[in-house]
Design an enzyme around this catalytic site. Structure first.
Site, PDB file in Angstrom:
ATOM      1  N   CYS A 142      18.379 -69.127 -39.103  1.00  0.00           N
ATOM      2  CA  CYS A 142      18.095 -70.102 -40.151  1.00  0.00           C
ATOM      3  C   CYS A 142      19.352 -70.949 -40.327  1.00  0.00           C
ATOM      4  CB  CYS A 142      17.689 -69.411 -41.459  1.00  0.00           C
ATOM      5  SG  CYS A 142      18.930 -68.258 -42.097  1.00  0.00           S
ATOM      6  N   CYS A 152      24.541 -28.053 -35.323  1.00  0.00           N
ATOM      7  CA  CYS A 152      24.949 -29.308 -34.688  1.00  0.00           C
ATOM      8  C   CYS A 152      25.310 -28.953 -33.265  1.00  0.00           C
ATOM      9  CB  CYS A 152      26.070 -29.974 -35.464  1.00  0.00           C
ATOM     10  SG  CYS A 152      27.450 -28.890 -35.896  1.00  0.00           S
TER      11      CYS A 152
END
Length: 1409
Positions: free
Chosen positions: A1344, A1013
Site C-alpha cells: 500500500c 525437549c
C-alpha cells in the site's frame, strides 16, 4: 390455356388462405375460452408459468458423431437421448476456470453456465476434459463495446459455436462503416468458431466491389505485442487496416471464409463509405474561477451542432464533468474548480466522426482551502522527543500551492507559577525542508515550506527536541498566488509527559567533628518546570583512598546495590582494575533538606522519607561509615510521570484536545489530564515506562581519618584478613580438583560422595535469594531487570544453585547409550524407575525425573527426547506411569542436528518393544501440532494379538488391528514447534496460547504429564516454571520464580538451562498479566465482540464459575480475573480499552538504522513507515551499485503462508527493486491495496496500457521486462496476469508469472475499506490461489502507500481467517500485537482495529449461522 392456368392457381390460393384464417379463428376462440376458464378458476392468482428452457434438439443443434466434428480442444458429448453436442473451452463464460483437475486435494470444478443461459437453454453443463473446462455452444449474439479491447467495435458478433459445421462469418468496421476522409479504419471478418486446425491463415480474405481481392493485414494466428498467438482469444477475427481512408476505398466488402478440411464456404457483405467532413473554426474558451464560455463558428452556412465533453485533468485518468451532444454556439459550462486544468473534447454530431480535436484551458486561481489534517504523533529517537506533523493538500487548492506554513507551539501543561514562554521547537536538523513559523509576517518569506521539496502531496515534518510538561498545538496554512488559506488547527496535539529537571546542582560536602560522618548541603532545589518532583535520593559511593574519581562511570550509569554489597565490591582490588564500582542509597526525602548528615543513622527532622524505593528496589540505608575511606556521591531527583491524561473540551474555549503520549512508542497520543484521585506517589510509579530520574554530578570526595594502628580493626585488616583470603583461595583450588575427579571419588569413596553432596547443598543455600513478586509488579520488575543488557537478570540467574546429587544409574556404562548428552543426568532420588524386564538390573533406567509443580498441584515427568535405543522405554514409561498426555517442546531436527528420535508412527500401527502404537488422528496449526495415539501393552492384549514367530510378522496390520481395543489407552501428544534449542521463543504469545489450550485438558491436570525437549532440562524446565507460576499467581497474586526454579533444580539438574530462558519466564508472566487471554472460540466470538462494544459502565463480569475437575477457578475465568477490573466509569467501550493495551510494551522499539541511511532516504515515502532492521527484506547485490540491498519491505510470519508488507514504489528505481524482490523471493501473488488514482506513472510497476502491453525497468546491464498478459475487471478488484524476465539472472527461467490482485474498494481518503465483505472475498480468493500452488513456500506480497496501514489490515484478517478455519479460534489482539512488532505504523488508528473485529464477526455470522 394460360388464362385457365391462372384461374386454377388463384382458386387454390384463395382456398388455402380461407382454411388458414378459419383455423386461426377457431384456435383463437379456443384459447380465449380456455383463458376465460382459467381466469375464473384462478381468480385470486395471477402467476404465469415461465417458458421452459429449450433443449438442444429444439434449438436445432446438429448432432455430432465424434470429436472430429468439433473444433480444436472440443469434445463430442452424447446425452441420454443419444443426441451428441460439441463442447469446447471457447464457449465458456468468463467465470469458468480455464483449467481443471490439477489439485488432488480439492478437485477443481468447472462451475455452471450463468443464470441467464440456464434460464433459456437446457443444454449440458460445463465439464472437465483433458484438464480444460469445456462448455456447450452459445446461442445469443455477443455485444462488443467501444471500450472493450482489442476489437472496440461497439457492435454485435455471432455467438460462439463448437461444431465445425456451424461455421459462420460476420463483417464489421471500426470506428464506423461511414467515415470521413483521412480517418484510419479497420475492417473485420470475424468467425464464430475456433480456427485452430480448421481455418488456415489464407482461407479468409476480403473482396472489394466483387472484383478486388485484398489480403488481411492481421489474423488470429499472429502474435500481439510479442505475446502468444491470438488464436486463443475469445474472438477470431481477420483484420484489414486502411490507413488514411480515401473515396476510392468506398464500396462493398465481402468476407469469404473457406474451410481447409471440408467444403464449407461462408460469406458476409457490408457497405463501406468514405465522405468529406464539415469543419468548424475559431473555437475559443473564456474561463473564469468557476465557469467557462465556449464559442465557435461554422463553415458552409448555418450553425453546426457539435458534441462537447469536458474532462478535469487532476489525475492521470481524468474525470468527465460535462458532456452534451448537439450543442450550438455559445455554450456556458458552470460549477468548475478554480485553478484546475481542463481538456475540452470537440467532435461532430452526425455519428460519422468527421472531425475531433481538443482544447486545453485552466480556470483562474483563488485563495485555497485549509490543508487537510492527517496525523500528529510524538516520536522518541532515544535521545530526544520530536513532534511529527502530517498533512495533505487542501481539498480544493484553487491553484498551485507555493508554500505551507506550520506552527508548532508548546505551552506549559502544569505550571509551577513562573512565567514561562511558549516553546517553538525548530525543525529537526536532518530535514532541511521544514520550518516552524512563529506567526510573524516579516519572517514568512523565510519560514515557508516549499511543496516542491516533497515527492507527493503528503507532507510530513518533525520538530524538536520537545520540552517536557508541554502541550504542543499544531496549525497549518496553505498559500498560492491568490492568497493564504484559513488556518487548519489540528485536533490532535503533541503532549509530553513529566521529566527530570534539566539540571540538578551538586551537593556540597562538609567534614564533621567526629571524623566518622560528614554532612551535605544543598544550595538550591531543582526547579519544577519539567514536572513536580516526588522524591530526592542521596547516593553514596565509598572508595579506597587511592582511587581517583576519573575512573567512576557517570552518576546516571553507576550500578546501585545494598550497603553491604557496595562496601564488599568497592574495596576489592579488582574493582579499580575493572572500573566497576557500586553506589547505595543513604537517605531519601519528599522535600529536599538544606543540610543532612551521612553515616549517623538520623534523618532530618520534620521531613518525611520517600515511601517509594529507588528503581522500585533500593531502600535507604544510612549506616555507620568506615573510616580510612574516601566518600563521594550525588543527588538523585525523581519525577513521577502521569499514567493518563484526561480529555479537555475544545468547544468551550479551553485548551485543544490533549492526546495521550507514551514515550516508548511512536503512536498518536490520547487526550488526557492528570486524574484528581488522591493516589499516592508510589502507586503511580508502577506505570510501565517508569519514573524519570535526574542526577547531579559527583560531589567533591571527602576522606574520613583512619583509626589507630593498634586497634582491633587495624590488626584484623593487616593480619587476619590476608590469612582468610589465602585460606579461601586454597579451598577453591581444592574444590576445583574435587569436582574434576568427582566420578572417581564417587566410585572409590561413597562416604565422601555423600558428604560432598550434602556440603554442596548447604553451600548453595548460602547464596543470595530473591523473594516473591506481586503480580501487579511483574511488568515493572521485568523492565527494571532488563536494563543494562539484563544485568540484574544475569545476577539473579547466576545465584541459582547447581545441585550435585547422586546420579549413579545415569553414570553406569551400561546406561551410557540411553543418555543423549553426557552432562544431563537423572538424579537417583527423583528418577523414573521402569519395571525390570527378565531380571535385568539395567532395564529400569530412563533419563527422566518426576517434577512436582507449585504446591504439587500437578505431576510432571521431565524426560530427555528419546534416542533410537530408548523409544521402547519411552512408551513403556508412558504406559506404566499411566500418563495420557505428552508435551513435546522441540523439533526432530534443528540446524541440521537431530534433537529427538521420531518415536511415533504417522500411518501404520507400529510396535515399540512391548507397546503397540496406533495413530488415531492429527492436526497441524501455526505453532503446534496435536496427535492422538491408541496404545496397548502386549502382555495385556491377550494371546491372540501377537502371532507365533518373530517380531517382523507383527507388522501384519490385518492381524493386529482391532485386537486390543478393550485394553488400549488414548494418548494425546501436543507438539510445540516454534522453540529453538537453548533459546527462548521470540514472542510469548504462541507458547501462552499453547499453554492455555493444555490447561483446559483434564489429562493435563489429573494425570502425570510427560514433557520433553531435547535434553529435558532447558525448554522443559521453562515450560514447567511458567505453568506453575501461573498457578501461584492465580492463587496468591504473586510469583516466586527464583525459589521455584531452585526447587526444580533439586529434582532434575540444570533445569532452565540459559539466562535467555530464565528471562523469558519473567516476560511470559508479565505479558500474561498485562494482556490476559484474548483468545476466543469461534462460537463465542460474536458475543465477545458485542460485550466489547458495550460501554464499560453498562457491563460487568462475574467470576463465580467453578472448574468441574477440582473445584478451583477455571483457567479461562481466572486469567480474565487477573487483569484489571472490566467495570470502569470512564464511558469507554471494552474495545477501546483493549486497543489502548496495544500501547503497552515491555521492550523498546526495534531499530531502523538501515532505512535511515542517506542513500536510502529517497526510497521511503514516509519517514516513520520504514522496516525494522531485524525483519527487513534484503535484496541480493547488484552489479554497479555499492549498496543495493535495501527496499522498504518487511517480512511477516504467517499462519500457513508468510507475507511481505511493502510500500508502493516511489520511483522507477524502486519499481525495479520491487521486481528484484519478487524474483529473489519467488513471489507469485501480489496484492495491491492502494487506489490507482494516487499513483503517478513513474511509480507503477506494471504496464499501464492494459492487456498485451509491456514495460521496462532498470538499466542496460540490470533490467526487467514486464508484460501484462491479461486483465480481468471485477466489481471490487482487478486481476492482472503479469509475466516478467530478469536480464541479469540467467539462472531464472524467462517469462515468470505473477498474479496481481488490485483492490478497488478502498478509497484513498478512507481509513478502512468501504465493505468488509468485499475485502474478505478478496482474501479468500488470494489464499485459495496460494494454497493451489503445490509445494510453494513463496510469501505473498501485500503493498500500500506506506506499507503498513492497509497492508496491516489485510494481513491481520488473513491470519485470523486462516486460524479460525484451522483451529476454530480467534485472537484479534495478539494478532495485531504481533504485526506491530514486525513493522512500524501498523494499527495506529482505532478504526483499523475495530474493522478487523467487525469483519470477522460479520463473516462468522454469515458462515456459522
Amino acid at each position: 390455356m394460360r388464362i385457365n392456368r391462372w384461374i386454377w392457381w388463384a382458386t387454390v390460393i384463395l382456398l388455402y388462405l380461407r382454411t388458414g384464417l378459419a383455423a386461426d379463428f377457431f384456435r383463437s376462440s379456443e384459447e380465449n375460452d380456455r383463458k376465460s376458464s382459467d381466469d375464473l378458476d384462478n381468480f385470486n392468482s395471477t402467476k404465469i408459468e415461465p417458458d421452459k428452457p429449450k433443449t438442444a434438439k429444439e434449438l436445432g443443434v446438429k448432432s455430432c458423431e465424434s470429436n472430429q466434428d468439433c473444433v480444436h480442444d472440443g469434445v463430442c458429448h452424447r446425452g441420454n437421448d443419444g443426441h451428441g453436442i460439441c463442447m469446447c473451452p471457447r464457449s465458456c463464460p468468463a467465470i469458468t476456470p480455464k483449467q481443471c483437475g490439477y489439485n488432488y486435494r480439492t478437485p477443481s470444478t468447472c462451475l455452471l453456465m450463468d443464470a441467464d443461459y440456464r434460464s433459456k437453454y437446457d443444454v449440458k453443463e460445463p465439464t472437465c476434459y483433458s484438464r480444460k473446462c469445456v462448455c456447450p455452444p452459445q446461442f445469443d449474439d455477443v455485444h462488443v463495446t467501444a471500450n472493450q479491447k482489442p476489437l472496440r467495435l461497439n457492435s454485435t458478433l455471432l455467438p460462439t459455436k463448437c461444431d465445425k459445421r456451424d461455421l459462420a462469418v460476420v463483417a464489421r468496421a471500426h470506428p464506423s462503416t461511414s467515415v470521413s476522409k483521412g480517418i484510419d479504419v479497420t475492417l473485420f471478418c470475424c468467425i464464430n468458431v475456433d480456427p485452430e486446425g480448421f481455418i488456415d491463415v489464407a482461407s479468409v480474405f476480403f473482396i472489394q466491389n466483387g472484383t478486388i481481392m485484398r489480403e488481411a493485414t492481421s489474423h488470429p494466428f499472429a502474435p500481439r505485442n510479442g505475446l502468444a498467438r491470438r488464436v486463443h482469444e475469445k474472438y477470431s477475427c481477420w483484420e484489414l487496416e486502411i490507413k488514411n481512408a480515401q473515396t476510392s476505398d468506398s464500396g462493398s466488402y465481402m468476407c469469404r471464409v473457406t474451410a481447409s478440411a471440408s467444403d464449407l464456404d461462408v460469406t458476409d457483405t457490408m457497405q463501406f463509405e468514405v465522405k468529406a467532413p464539415r469543419q468548424i473554426k475559431n473555437l475559443t474558451v473564456n474561463p473564469s474561477e468557476r465557469d467557462a464560455i465556449v464559442t465557435w463558428e461554422s463553415e458552409g452556412g448555418e450553425d453546426m451542432a457539435i458534441d462537447l465533453r469536458l474532462v478535469r485533468r487532476t489525475d492521470t485518468r481524468g474525470q468527465v464533468v460535462f458532456s452534451k451532444d448537439n450543442l450550438t454556439s455559445p455554450v456556458s459550462i458552470k460549477d468548475l474548480r478554480a485553478a484546475t486544468p481542463y481538456t475540452l473534447f470537440v467532435s461532430g454530431n452526425n455519428g460519422q466522426v468527421p472531425f475531433e480535436f481538443t482544447e486545453h484551458f485552466t480556470t483562474k486561481q483563488k485563495r485555497p482551502f485549509p490543508p487537510k489534517e492527517e496525523d500528529v504523533r510524538v516520536l522518541n529517537s532515544g535521545s530526544a522527543l520530536s513532534c511529527e506533523v502530517e498533512w495533505k493538500s487542501p481539498a480544493e487548492p484553487n491553484g498551485r500551492i507555493t508554500k505551507y506554513f506550520v506552527s508548532v507551539r508548546g505551552a506549559m501543561r502544569k505550571s509551577d507559577g513562573s512565567l514561562t514562554p511558549d516553546d517553538l521547537p525548530a525543525a529537526v536538523e536532518v530535514d532541511k525542508r521544514c520550518a516552524n513559523w512563529d506567526g510573524d509576517e516579516n519572517t514568512s518569506k523565510h519560514n515557508g515550506i516549499n511543496p516542491i521539496d516533497f515527492a507527493n502531496e503528503f507532507y510530513s515534518c518533525k520538530f524538536g527536541p520537545l520540552k517536557p510538561n508541554r502541550n504542543y498545538t499544531v496549525t497549518v496554512w496553505a498559500e498560492n498566488s491568490a492568497g493564504r488559506s484559513l488556518p487548519a488547527v489540528f485536533h490532535k496535539n503533541c503532549v509530553t509527559n513529566y521529566a527530570q529537571p534539566d539540571m540538578v546542582e551538586t551537593p556540597q560536602p562538609l567534614l564533621s567533628n567526629n571524623h566518622s560522618t560528614f554532612s551535605l548541603t544543598f544550595p538550591q532545589p531543582p526547579d519544577d518546570i519539567n514536572g513536580p518532583i516526588s522524591c530526592y535520593y542521596i547516593a553514596i559511593v565509598p572508595l579506597p583512598a587511592n582511587v581517583s574519581l576519573d575512573i567512576l562511570p557517570k552518576s546516571e550509569e553507576i550500578v546501585m546495590h545494598s550497603f553491604s554489597k557496595v562496601f564488599t565490591n568497592n574495596l576489592l582490588p579488582s574493582s579499580a582494575e575493572e572500573k566497576r564500582f557500586f553506589a547505595y542509597i543513604a537517605e531519601s526525602y519528599v522535600q529536599l533538606p538544606e543540610e543532612t548528615t551521612i553515616g549517623d543513622g538520623v534523618r532530618v527532622s520534620d521531613l518525611k522519607a520517600c515511601n517509594v524505593q529507588y528503581l522500585s528496589r533500593y531502600s535507604s540505608e544510612d549506616l555507620a561509615l568506615r573510616r580510612g575511606l574516601k566518600y563521594t556521591g550525588f543527588l538523585i531527583v525523581r519525577v513521577d510521570k502521569e499514567e493518563e491524561l484526561n480529555r479537555k473540551d475544545v468547544r468551550n474555549g479551553a485548551d485543544p484536545n490533549i492526546f495521550r503520549n507514551l514515550i516508548d512508542k511512536s503512536v498518536s497520543p490520547t487526550s488526557r489530564t492528570r486524574t484528581a484521585s488522591p493516589m499516592s506517589r508510589h502507586l503511580r510509579q508502577l506505570h510501565l515506562s517508569g519514573p524519570a530520574y535526574g542526577y547531579s554530578a559527583y560531589f567533591k570526595p571527602i576522606l574520613l581519618d583512619t583509626e589507630s594502628s593498634s586497634s582491633g580493626f587495624g590488626i584484623f585488616m593487616k593480619i587476619i584478613l590476608p590469612f582468610l583470603l589465602f585460606l579461601a583461595f586454597a579451598t577453591g583450588v581444592t574444590m576445583f580438583f574435587v569436582n574434576r575427579k568427582g566420578h572417581m571419588l564417587s566410585t572409590w569413596c561413597p562416604l565422601f560422595t555423600k558428604m560432598t553432596s550434602k556440603d554442596v547443598v548447604e553451600r548453595t543455600l548460602l547464596k543470595q535469594t530473591f523473594g516473591a513478586i506481586p503480580v501487579d509488579d511483574l511488568p515493572t520488575e521485568y523492565v527494571v531487570r532488563h536494563r543494562d543488557t539484563d544485568f540484574l537478570f544475569a545476577q539473579e540467574y547466576e545465584s541459582l544453585p547447581h545441585f550435585q546429587l547422586d546420579t549413579v544409574a545415569s553414570n553406569r556404562k551400561e546406561n551410557a547409550i540411553k543418555n543423549r548428552y553426557n552432562d544431563i543426568r537423572a538424579f537417583d532420588d527423583t528418577r523414573v524407575k521402569l519395571k525390570k524386564i527378565n531380571g535385568d538390573d539395567y532395564s529400569d533406567y530412563i533419563n527422566a525425573n518426576f517434577i512436582k509443580s507449585w504446591k504439587e498441584k500437578k505431576l510432571f515427568i521431565a524426560a530427555q527426547a528419546p534416542v533410537d535405543a530408548t523409544i521402547g522405554d519411552f512408551w513403556r514409561m508412558v504406559w506404566e506411569q499411566e500418563s495420557y498426555l505428552i508435551v513435546m517442546v522441540a523439533n526432530l531436527t534443528e540446524k541440521n542436528r537431530q534433537q529427538c528420535a521420531k518415536y511415533w508412527p504417522d500411518e501404520q500401527i507400529t510396535r515399540y518393544g512391548d507397546i503397540i502404537v496406533e495413530p488415531a488422528s492429527f492436526s497441524f496449526h501455526s505453532d503446534y501440532a496435536i496427535r492422538a495415539f491408541d496404545i496397548a501393552h502386549i502382555g495385556e492384549c491377550g494371546p491372540d494379538v501377537i502371532p507365533n514367530g518373530n517380531g517382523v510378522e507383527y507388522a501384519n496390520v490385518p492381524i493386529v488391528k482391532g485386537q486390543f481395543a478393550n485394553n488400549s489407552r488414548r494418548i494425546l501428544q501436543y507438539h510445540f514447534t516454534n522453540w529453538n534449542d537453548y533459546k527462548a521463543p521470540e514472542c510469548s504469545t504462541g507458547l501462552l496460547r499453547f499453554m492455555y489450550r493444555l490447561r483446559e485438558l483434564p489429562q493435563f491436570n489429573n494425570s502425570p504429564v510427560v514433557i520433553h525437549c531435547s535434553a529435558g532440562v532447558g525448554r522443559t524446565g521453562t515450560f514447567i516454571s511458567i505453568d506453575s507460576m501461573l498457578d501461584q499467581c492465580l492463587a496468591e497474586d504473586k510469583a516466586n520464580i527464583f525459589e521455584f526454579v531452585c526447587n526444580l533444580r533439586r529434582q532434575r539438574n540444570l533445569m532452565v538451562q540459559s539466562l535467555e530462558q530464565y528471562v523469558f519466564i519473567y516476560k511470559a508472566l508479565a505479558e500474561w498479566h498485562m494482556y490476559g487471554d484474548t483468545d476466543e472460540d469461534v462460537r463465542d466470538f460474536e458475543d465477545h465482540y458485542q460485550r466489547l462494544c458495550a460501554s464499560n459502565r453498562d457491563r460487568a463480569v462475574s467470576f463465580n464459575q467453578q472448574s468441574s475437575t477440582n473445584g478451583s477457578i477455571s483457567p479461562r475465568v481466572a486469567i480474565v480475573s487477573s487483569r484489571e477490573s472490566m467495570t470502569t466509569s470512564n464511558g469507554e467501550t471494552g474495545l477501546e480499552e483493549e486497543f489502548k493495551k496495544l500501547e503497552r510494551n515491555l521492550t523498546t522499539p526495534l531499530s531502523s538504522n538501515f532505512a535511515a541511511k542517506d542513500e536510502n532516504l529517497l526510497k521511503n515515502r514516509y519517514e516513520a513507515a520504514v522496516p525494522f532492521d531485524k525483519y527487513r527484506v534484503i535484496l541480493p547485490p547488484t552489479i554497479g551499485h555499492a549498496d543495493s540491498s535495501y527496499i522498504n519491505a518487511s517480512h511477516i510470519k504467517g499462519y500457513f503462508f508468510d507475507y511481505i508488507a511493502a510500500q508502493d514504489p516511489v520511483s522507477e528505481g524502486t519499481a525495479f527493486d520491487f521486481w528484484r524482490m519478487i524474483a529473489d523471493q519467488n513471489v507469485t501473488t501480489v496484492v495491491m491495496l492502494s487506489d490507482e488514482t494516487d499513483w503517478s506513472d513513474v511509480e507503477k510497476y506494471w504496464p499501464i496500457d492494459g492487456s498485451g502491453t509491456e514495460c521496462h525497468f532498470g538499466s542496460e546491464r540490470n533490467s526487467v521486462n514486464v508484460t501484462c498478459v491479461s486483465e480481468e475487471h471485477h466489481q471490487d478488484f482487478i486481476i492482472r496476469n503479469l509475466s516478467y524476465s530478469m536480464k541479469d539472472n540467467e539462472s531464472m527461467p524467462a517469462n515468470q508469472e505473477v498474479v496481481q490482485y488490485s483492490y478497488t474498494g478502498w478509497p484513498s481518503d478512507s481509513i478502512v475499506p468501504k465493505s468488509a465483505n468485499s475485502l474478505m472475498n478478496l482474501i479468500e480468493m488470494v489464499l485459495q490461489r496460494q494454497s493451489s500452488l503445490m509445494g510453494s513456500q513463496a510469501p505473498i506480497v501485500v503493498h500500500c502507500r506506506n506499507g503498513s496501514s492497509e497492508s496491516g489490515i489485510f494481513i491481520c484478517i488473513s491470519l485470523l481467517w486462516l486460524r479460525q478455519k484451522a483451529e476454530q479460534r480467534i485472537d484479534v489482539f495478539q494478532t495485531v500485537k504481533g504485526l506491530q512488532s514486525h513493522r512500524p505504523m501498523m494499527f495506529t488508528r482505532f478504526e483499523q482495529y475495530s474493522f478487523c473485529y467487525r469483519a470477522l464477526a460479520d463473516y462468522i455470522s454469515k458462515t456459522y449461522r
